[in-house]
Scaffold this motif. Structure first.
Motif, PDB file in Angstrom:
ATOM      1  N   GLY A  33      35.788  47.545  37.324  1.00  0.00           N
ATOM      2  CA  GLY A  33      35.212  48.515  37.420  1.00  0.00           C
ATOM      3  C   GLY A  33      34.791  49.512  36.638  1.00  0.00           C
ATOM      4  O   GLY A  33      35.375  49.397  35.489  1.00  0.00           O
ATOM      5  N   TYR A  34      34.604  50.621  36.056  1.00  0.00           N
ATOM      6  CA  TYR A  34      34.324  52.148  35.472  1.00  0.00           C
ATOM      7  C   TYR A  34      34.528  53.299  35.251  1.00  0.00           C
ATOM      8  O   TYR A  34      34.608  53.496  36.446  1.00  0.00           O
ATOM      9  CB  TYR A  34      32.943  51.552  34.904  1.00  0.00           C
ATOM     10  CG  TYR A  34      32.113  51.719  35.385  1.00  0.00           C
ATOM     11  CD1 TYR A  34      31.544  51.122  36.840  1.00  0.00           C
ATOM     12  CD2 TYR A  34      31.355  52.590  35.609  1.00  0.00           C
ATOM     13  CE1 TYR A  34      30.522  51.157  37.684  1.00  0.00           C
ATOM     14  CE2 TYR A  34      30.141  53.420  36.915  1.00  0.00           C
ATOM     15  CZ  TYR A  34      30.160  53.029  37.788  1.00  0.00           C
ATOM     16  OH  TYR A  34      29.410  52.449  38.590  1.00  0.00           O
ATOM     17  N   ILE A  35      35.029  54.050  34.601  1.00  0.00           N
ATOM     18  CA  ILE A  35      35.671  55.665  34.569  1.00  0.00           C
ATOM     19  C   ILE A  35      34.012  55.870  34.955  1.00  0.00           C
ATOM     20  O   ILE A  35      32.949  55.883  34.091  1.00  0.00           O
ATOM     21  CB  ILE A  35      36.428  56.145  33.833  1.00  0.00           C
ATOM     22  CG1 ILE A  35      37.572  55.384  33.581  1.00  0.00           C
ATOM     23  CG2 ILE A  35      36.739  57.654  33.626  1.00  0.00           C
ATOM     24  CD1 ILE A  35      38.639  55.439  34.606  1.00  0.00           C
ATOM     25  N   SER A  36      33.672  57.096  35.749  1.00  0.00           N
ATOM     26  CA  SER A  36      32.599  56.969  36.854  1.00  0.00           C
ATOM     27  C   SER A  36      32.535  58.770  35.656  1.00  0.00           C
ATOM     28  O   SER A  36      31.772  59.617  35.295  1.00  0.00           O
ATOM     29  CB  SER A  36      31.453  57.678  37.813  1.00  0.00           C
ATOM     30  OG  SER A  36      32.384  58.354  38.411  1.00  0.00           O
ATOM     31  N   ALA A  37      34.356  59.613  35.877  1.00  0.00           N
ATOM     32  CA  ALA A  37      33.706  60.708  35.579  1.00  0.00           C
ATOM     33  C   ALA A  37      35.071  61.071  35.486  1.00  0.00           C
ATOM     34  O   ALA A  37      35.830  60.641  35.739  1.00  0.00           O
ATOM     35  CB  ALA A  37      33.311  61.657  36.688  1.00  0.00           C
ATOM     36  N   SER A  38      35.659  62.294  34.416  1.00  0.00           N
ATOM     37  CA  SER A  38      36.471  63.209  33.691  1.00  0.00           C
ATOM     38  C   SER A  38      36.980  64.257  33.725  1.00  0.00           C
ATOM     39  O   SER A  38      35.523  64.202  33.839  1.00  0.00           O
ATOM     40  CB  SER A  38      37.402  62.002  32.513  1.00  0.00           C
ATOM     41  OG  SER A  38      37.451  60.573  32.684  1.00  0.00           O
ATOM     42  N   CYS A  39      38.539  64.696  34.222  1.00  0.00           N
ATOM     43  CA  CYS A  39      38.283  66.027  34.184  1.00  0.00           C
ATOM     44  C   CYS A  39      40.068  66.203  33.862  1.00  0.00           C
ATOM     45  O   CYS A  39      41.045  65.142  33.538  1.00  0.00           O
ATOM     46  CB  CYS A  39      37.645  66.795  35.511  1.00  0.00           C
ATOM     47  SG  CYS A  39      38.530  66.315  36.478  1.00  0.00           S
ATOM     48  N   LEU A  46      37.089  60.028  38.050  1.00  0.00           N
ATOM     49  CA  LEU A  46      37.405  59.337  39.350  1.00  0.00           C
ATOM     50  C   LEU A  46      36.504  57.480  38.386  1.00  0.00           C
ATOM     51  O   LEU A  46      35.751  57.520  37.106  1.00  0.00           O
ATOM     52  CB  LEU A  46      35.512  59.674  39.784  1.00  0.00           C
ATOM     53  CG  LEU A  46      36.282  61.193  40.629  1.00  0.00           C
ATOM     54  CD1 LEU A  46      34.692  61.595  41.416  1.00  0.00           C
ATOM     55  CD2 LEU A  46      37.657  61.197  42.105  1.00  0.00           C
ATOM     56  N   ALA A  47      37.025  56.718  39.623  1.00  0.00           N
ATOM     57  CA  ALA A  47      36.279  55.290  39.040  1.00  0.00           C
ATOM     58  C   ALA A  47      35.413  54.221  39.841  1.00  0.00           C
ATOM     59  O   ALA A  47      36.014  55.281  41.237  1.00  0.00           O
ATOM     60  CB  ALA A  47      37.837  54.758  38.253  1.00  0.00           C
ATOM     61  N   ILE A  48      34.585  54.056  39.986  1.00  0.00           N
ATOM     62  CA  ILE A  48      33.817  53.036  40.713  1.00  0.00           C
ATOM     63  C   ILE A  48      34.785  51.473  40.229  1.00  0.00           C
ATOM     64  O   ILE A  48      34.202  50.700  39.539  1.00  0.00           O
ATOM     65  CB  ILE A  48      32.162  52.874  40.853  1.00  0.00           C
ATOM     66  CG1 ILE A  48      32.350  54.514  41.058  1.00  0.00           C
ATOM     67  CG2 ILE A  48      31.884  51.852  41.258  1.00  0.00           C
ATOM     68  CD1 ILE A  48      30.715  54.355  41.846  1.00  0.00           C
ATOM     69  N   ILE A  49      35.278  50.766  41.849  1.00  0.00           N
ATOM     70  CA  ILE A  49      36.001  49.483  41.408  1.00  0.00           C
ATOM     71  C   ILE A  49      35.867  48.621  42.448  1.00  0.00           C
ATOM     72  O   ILE A  49      35.745  48.842  43.093  1.00  0.00           O
ATOM     73  CB  ILE A  49      37.821  50.079  40.726  1.00  0.00           C
ATOM     74  CG1 ILE A  49      38.191  48.512  40.316  1.00  0.00           C
ATOM     75  CG2 ILE A  49      38.610  50.139  42.138  1.00  0.00           C
ATOM     76  CD1 ILE A  49      39.765  49.297  40.150  1.00  0.00           C
ATOM     77  N   LYS A  50      35.857  47.227  42.093  1.00  0.00           N
ATOM     78  CA  LYS A  50      35.839  46.402  43.049  1.00  0.00           C
ATOM     79  C   LYS A  50      36.573  46.298  43.946  1.00  0.00           C
ATOM     80  O   LYS A  50      37.839  46.633  43.665  1.00  0.00           O
ATOM     81  CB  LYS A  50      35.599  45.169  42.006  1.00  0.00           C
ATOM     82  CG  LYS A  50      34.956  43.967  43.090  1.00  0.00           C
ATOM     83  CD  LYS A  50      34.853  42.864  41.917  1.00  0.00           C
ATOM     84  CE  LYS A  50      34.268  41.565  43.326  1.00  0.00           C
ATOM     85  NZ  LYS A  50      33.255  40.608  42.965  1.00  0.00           N
ATOM     86  N   ASP A  51      36.607  45.701  45.743  1.00  0.00           N
ATOM     87  CA  ASP A  51      37.808  46.413  45.947  1.00  0.00           C
ATOM     88  C   ASP A  51      38.401  47.423  46.508  1.00  0.00           C
ATOM     89  O   ASP A  51      39.576  47.558  46.339  1.00  0.00           O
ATOM     90  CB  ASP A  51      38.590  44.853  45.481  1.00  0.00           C
ATOM     91  CG  ASP A  51      39.110  44.745  47.122  1.00  0.00           C
ATOM     92  OD1 ASP A  51      39.267  45.059  48.197  1.00  0.00           O
ATOM     93  OD2 ASP A  51      40.482  43.704  47.092  1.00  0.00           O
ATOM     94  N   GLY A  52      37.213  48.769  46.202  1.00  0.00           N
ATOM     95  CA  GLY A  52      38.537  49.895  45.854  1.00  0.00           C
ATOM     96  C   GLY A  52      39.393  50.481  47.330  1.00  0.00           C
ATOM     97  O   GLY A  52      40.785  51.109  46.654  1.00  0.00           O
ATOM     98  N   LYS A  53      38.788  49.582  48.273  1.00  0.00           N
ATOM     99  CA  LYS A  53      39.534  50.227  49.314  1.00  0.00           C
ATOM    100  C   LYS A  53      40.928  50.019  49.262  1.00  0.00           C
ATOM    101  O   LYS A  53      42.154  49.857  49.725  1.00  0.00           O
ATOM    102  CB  LYS A  53      38.995  50.104  50.635  1.00  0.00           C
ATOM    103  CG  LYS A  53      38.944  48.960  51.118  1.00  0.00           C
ATOM    104  CD  LYS A  53      38.761  48.739  52.837  1.00  0.00           C
ATOM    105  CE  LYS A  53      38.374  47.125  52.757  1.00  0.00           C
ATOM    106  NZ  LYS A  53      37.443  46.564  52.952  1.00  0.00           N
TER     107      LYS A  53
END
Lengths: 998, 88
Positions: free
Chosen positions: A937-943, A954-961
């Motif tokens: 997956g990849y990092i979509s936003a950081s703070c 936040l990241a969007i990642i495979k099999d996230g759940k």
């Protein structure tokens, strides 16, 4: 310096006004009305530069746009411009120019060694040589070629000049003011048509300025001047000189560049340097004339070899002799006209005519003037290095294959005429096929694809009588078609000398034992032998031959070389020219400056800047702005020496602790009205809308038909049939079009109106635990308690005397409200909020704090809704109604969309709780795995989470759940970072959402 | 730059308009059971015609109306423009 080559009583220059200029550091003078070329020739200067490949000396070849050689670096008013044609550049006081493509100077050029190595630099040399070894390309070959290649030097200074664009409409656009252009313009204008007449040179009249003809009872020149003067006075005519129509585009749109100030030492105040005209013409008349073709012989690139028409123009327009011992080499009658002009001005020319025994009125005149004419003679080679000193000439056999005894003849220039090539560039750009006309050995325009007519020499008509007849008629007929007027202007009588047929011969064979270079393309040093090599190596298509040899490329675009190149290819291939075809004519016809193309759209004018009505307050309070589309939004408000990081942390913390206010004016707003408004919302949003009560807001998600999330936002029911929709700042325009599409095309039965109200409302988001206390103070007359204005409630109120809309919605995850007032009151509202909020320790916050607040709350935004994710990926599956259909719903049961291990948004924390994770980092299982390392997956936003005081992403990642609790690595090859991380829930702060409902 | 006759506003230059794709595409009715193939055809498959093409445009910098344009995709010749609710 005296002007040894200037004649006394001839020419159109103003001898009362001397103009001084410098070329290569040396001072000269010319006269008003000179070009740089004519002024240099008057001073006897023939050496202008060096050629592209072999660095051979270069002089003047033409007298206008066709010039392949004589280009210079021009210095004007502190600016420097590359690749200026001396034949087009008018002289102005203090003009300075230098040679290009030579070092250390034009008289002694080290690069000329290429000339003696030329056996090693044939066609395709660069392709063959610099391919190997590969690593040499950018270290050795490229820097070397770059240094050696090209002509002028582009200025690196910011261009201070102003360029304008103008749109114009007309009945007839006429491109060129020679006899055909003037006649058709006059006939059309007299018949009431709106006419634009464009001439690229400073003077109107074209060949009428140099030819010995009579029209009516006037000379050609007088007729041209009188017609031009009359046209200029007519209110329905725009007459423009120094204006080149360079492009013919779709639906009769033509583009013209007007050089307003290039002939002046300095651009006048309030005047642009150039103006680009976009002209939409009902009819176009292409009257662009023709260009003389060169003859090809040995060393035909030596300075002093030039077109006979150019020599005539220098003589008749500028009063300049290009030589005092001219040799005229011709295969047609045009050369005689030039010879006659020399003779009349006291110079003895010698004519070499390739024809055996031609007879015509013009030839008779030359004979009567006792001009030395040698029939069946050719120039074998020019002699001399920096200037023609003599010529090798010989008799040629009837079949044009055998040369007689080579003789030497003294001369100081060789004027060549290989007949005429119609200028069909615009007609071809219009989309017309071209037809090879055997009578003139050149292409003319085929049937017109758009509303255009080609006339005169551009159409291969070379007699004045016929040209005027056609042109008067064309102007009349076209104007009649448009205006329905019927005023026919009679065609005047013409007196001109008749000429006879030209000779198809144009390329002189090499004498035995000699291998003189015979050049086709003078700008790119393409010789006959180069074409022969290309064909030998198997290149057949003329387009390939062009690219392999560079024939017809560069700033002159082969205006003098293309046709001879084609003839050569067809001779070698034993084809006829139309079978070989020609390369495509593309705009622009002649180089156009980038400045003219860009016009006013530079710097701040390149796109509009949208500012909120509160902008000046932000400016006065140290806001640092960020571009959000066309909008400028405060990124943070700087206090003292704060960094972005420190300021945004302070602002976000204050929202979590007290109350903050953020300018949300930029948010897209759409007003939706009509009895079917609820039904529309129900179809475009994924959740249910029919039962939303008046005075309530609801969050909604929109999909595209392919199931990808398009946008999200809240929509509020203002009344039974009236809704207020908000969209993200970036998607506002798209969403409006999207709604209009469905309302007008797909479901026209829905009775709904939509209109953008983004700029009608100014918005302030008030967020934080103390926001309700502030609201109570701002709106003392209304009940804003938990019960009076519950979460997702809507109410109208009065804020210090102005009407306001209050929405209880939250992006920050805190107890929050959004107040909207009419834009004009935006600043007033803001000031009142800040003033009233002081006691609650209010602080404004920018987009950076806004991002921090939403990220740590796990609210998705643009970086997650990036056009690649479906509702599930964003944990928005709860927003999908099962009971009703909506846009994109049918796509959601695609196999990949319902896969068990589908990607999903998650939270990410670095194990050391210190290292910020760069956005865009990849999440991998094993940091040391062999490449390519499988990406999860990849990092979509950081703070920096202000709640927990550590980095959060936040990241969007495979099999996230199923990934929550996993330990992975975030890798950013770009930033060269590998960070051990843990996957957590995306709802990092207040996962149950208690604060927004408090 | 094309010259397009908006059926509501008249002749305007192309830079006032936005292209909107094939006008012959019909969205399946809401709530209708349709096969994956049919849906796939609707969402993704478009003909890339050379020649006469009926397409949608929106006059975004004008009246904001969507309308239909019959255009030759290779020569850009525009044969006809009609309102959204009209048929060629």
């Amino acid at each position: 310096m005296s002007q040894n080559f200037r004649l006394k009583n001839i020419g159109l220059i103003n001898r009362d006004k001397k103009i001084s200029f410098k070329f290569n550091g040396k001072s000269y003078f010319g006269y008003e009305g000179d070009t740089l070329a004519s002024a240099l020739l008057a001073n006897g200067v023939h050496l202008i530069g060096r050629s592209f490949k072999y660095h051979r000396p270069r002089g003047f070849f033409g007298s206008g746009v066709d010039e392949p050689y004589a280009i210079v670096q021009l210095f004007r008013n502190g600016e420097s411009v590359a690749n200026i044609k001396t034949t087009e550049q008018e002289l102005f006081e203090d003009l300075e120019a230098t040679s290009v493509n030579c070092w250390p100077n034009v008289n002694f050029d080290i690069g000329a060694i290429n000339n003696f190595l030329k056996i090693f630099l044939p066609a395709g040399f660069y392709y063959k040589t610099f391919m190997w070894p590969k690593s040499f390309w950018h270290k050795v070959y490229e820097p070397f070629i770059r240094k050696a290649a090209g002509f002028g030097v582009a200025s690196i200074k910011h261009d201070q000049e102003r360029y304008e664009h103008r749109y114009e409409y007309c009945d007839l656009l006429i491109t060129g003011s020679g006899p055909s252009g003037l006649a058709s313009a006059y006939a059309a204008a007299k018949n009431g048509a709106r006419v634009i007449l464009a001439e690229d040179k400073p003077r109107f009249g074209g060949t009428l300025l140099t030819s010995e003809v009579n029209i009516g009872n006037q000379t050609g020149k007088e007729w041209a001047e009188n017609i031009t003067a009359e046209l200029k006075k007519m209110p329905n005519v725009i007459v423009k000189n120094r204006s080149q129509v360079f492009g013919y585009y779709d639906h009769n749109m033509l583009v013209m560049s007007e050089r307003i100030s290039d002939h002046l030492s300095k651009t006048k105040k309030y005047s642009p340097k150039e103006r680009l005209w976009y002209i939409r013409a009902k009819e176009v008349v292409i009257s662009s004339g023709s260009i003389e073709r060169p003859l090809v012989f040995g060393n035909n690139d030596t300075p002093g070899v030039m077109l006979s028409s150019a020599a005539k123009e220098y003589l008749k327009v500028y009063g300049v002799l290009v030589g005092k011992k001219p040799l005229i080499f011709t295969n047609n009658d045009s050369g005689y006209e030039t010879a006659i002009e020399f003779k009349k001005n006291g110079v003895e020319p010698i004519i070499l005519d390739t024809r055996k025994n031609p007879k015509s009125e013009i030839i008779d005149e030359a004979k009567n003037l006792n001009i030395n004419i040698k029939f069946s003679y050719v120039v074998v080679a020019a002699k001399g290095y920096k200037k023609v000193k003599s010529a090798e000439i010989a008799k040629i056999s009837e079949d044009k294959k055998e040369l007689g005894v080579v003789e030497n003849i003294n001369c100081d220039c060789i004027c060549v005429s290989g007949f005429w090539t119609p200028t069909i560039h615009l007609a071809s750009q219009s989309g017309n096929k071209t037809i090879f006309n055997k009578d003139i050995d050149a292409f003319v325009s085929g049937q017109a694809k758009q509303e255009e007519t080609t006339i005169g020499a551009a159409n291969g008509t070379f007699t004045l009588e016929e040209t005027l007849k056609d042109s008067f008629n064309t102007g009349y007929e076209l104007s009649k078609k448009i205006t329905s007027n019927d005023n026919k202007t009679p065609t005047p009588a013409v007196v001109e000398k008749k000429s006879t047929k030209h000779d198809k011969f144009w390329c002189v064979p090499l004498p035995k034992g000699k291998n003189y270079k015979r050049f086709l393309d003078f700008q790119n040093d393409v010789a006959v032998s180069d074409i022969e090599i290309a064909l030998k190596e198997g290149y057949r298509s003329i387009e390939h031959v062009k690219r392999y040899t560079t024939l017809g490329m560069a700033t002159d675009q082969g205006k003098t070389s293309n046709l001879n190149g084609l003839q050569l290819v067809s001779n070698i291939e034993n084809k006829i020219v139309p079978e070989v075809g020609h390369t495509t004519f593309r705009p622009p016809y002649t180089p156009v400056t980038i400045g003219a193309i860009v016009g006013r759209e530079v710097g701040k004018h390149s796109k509009p800047t949208r500012k909120s009505p509160i902008h000046s307050w932000h400016e006065n309070n140290n806001a640092v702005f960020v571009d959000a589309g066309a909008w400028l939004r405060p990124r943070y408000y700087k206090q003292g020496n704060e960094t972005l990081f420190e300021a945004s942390k302070r602002e976000a913390k204050n929202v979590r602790k007290n109350v903050g206010v953020c300018d949300v004016t930029t948010l897209g707003k759409i007003d939706i009205k009509g009895p079917d408004a609820a039904e529309l919302l129900n179809r475009v949003y994924t959740n249910a809308w029919l039962k939303l009560p008046v005075g309530k807001a609801r969050y909604g998600v929109m999909l595209r038909e392919d199931g990808i999330v398009m946008d999200d936002g809240t929509t509020t029911r203002i009344s039974e049939t009236h809704y207020h929709m908000t969209t993200t700042t970036a998607q506002a325009a798209n969403i409006l079009s999207h709604l209009e599409y469905y309302l007008q095309i797909v479901w026209p039965e829905l009775n709904v109106n939509v209109v953008s109200t983004t700029e009608q409302w100014a918005g302030a988001a008030i967020a934080g635990p103390k926001s309700r206390n502030l609201l109570q103070k701002l709106f003392p007359k209304i009940d804003v308690s938990k019960e009076g204005l519950p979460f997702m409630g809507y109410i109208e109120g009065e804020l210090y005397g102005i009407r306001a809309r209050i929405f209880r919605i939250s992006f920050s995850g805190e107890l929050a409200y959004e107040v909207n007032v009419e834009s004009d009151n935006g600043n007033y509202m803001w000031e009142k909020i800040i003033e009233t909020g002081k006691e609650f320790e209010i602080q404004p916050y920018g987009t950076e704090a806004l991002s921090t607040l939403r990220i740590e709350m796990g609210h998705v935004a643009g970086s997650e809704l990036d056009g690649r994710t479906i509702p599930y990926d964003n944990s928005l599956e709860g927003m999908l109604s099962k009971k009703k259909d909506f846009i994109g719903k049918r796509s959601l049961n695609r196999k990949a969309y319902v896969a068990e291990d589908r990607q999903k948004v998650v939270g990410v924390i670095p194990l050391d709780k210190k290292t910020s994770i760069p956005e865009g980092s990849h999440l991998v299982k094993d940091a040391k795995a062999k490449l390519p390392n499988p990406k999860l997956g990849y990092i979509s936003a950081s703070c920096w989470s202000v709640e927990y005081d550590n980095p959060f992403s936040l990241a969007i990642i495979k099999d996230g759940k199923n990934m929550i609790g996993q330990k992975l690595f975030a890798m950013s090859p770009l930033k060269n970072k590998t960070i051990p991380v843990e996957i957590v829930s995306s709802h990092y702060v207040d996962p149950k959402g208690e604060r927004v409902r408090s | 730059m094309l010259h397009i006759r908006c059926p509501h506003c008249g002749m305007r230059s192309q830079n006032e308009f936005a292209y909107g794709g094939d006008a012959s595409v019909k969205r399946p009715e809401l709530n209708k059971e349709i096969s994956d193939l049919e849906w796939d055809n609707f969402v993704y498959l478009r003909k890339s015609l050379r020649g006469k093409h009926l397409e949608l445009w929106q006059h975004i910098s004008g009246c904001r109306q969507w309308f239909k344009v019959q255009r030759d995709t290779s020569t850009h010749e525009i044969f006809k423009t009609i309102k959204a609710n009209e048929d060629i």
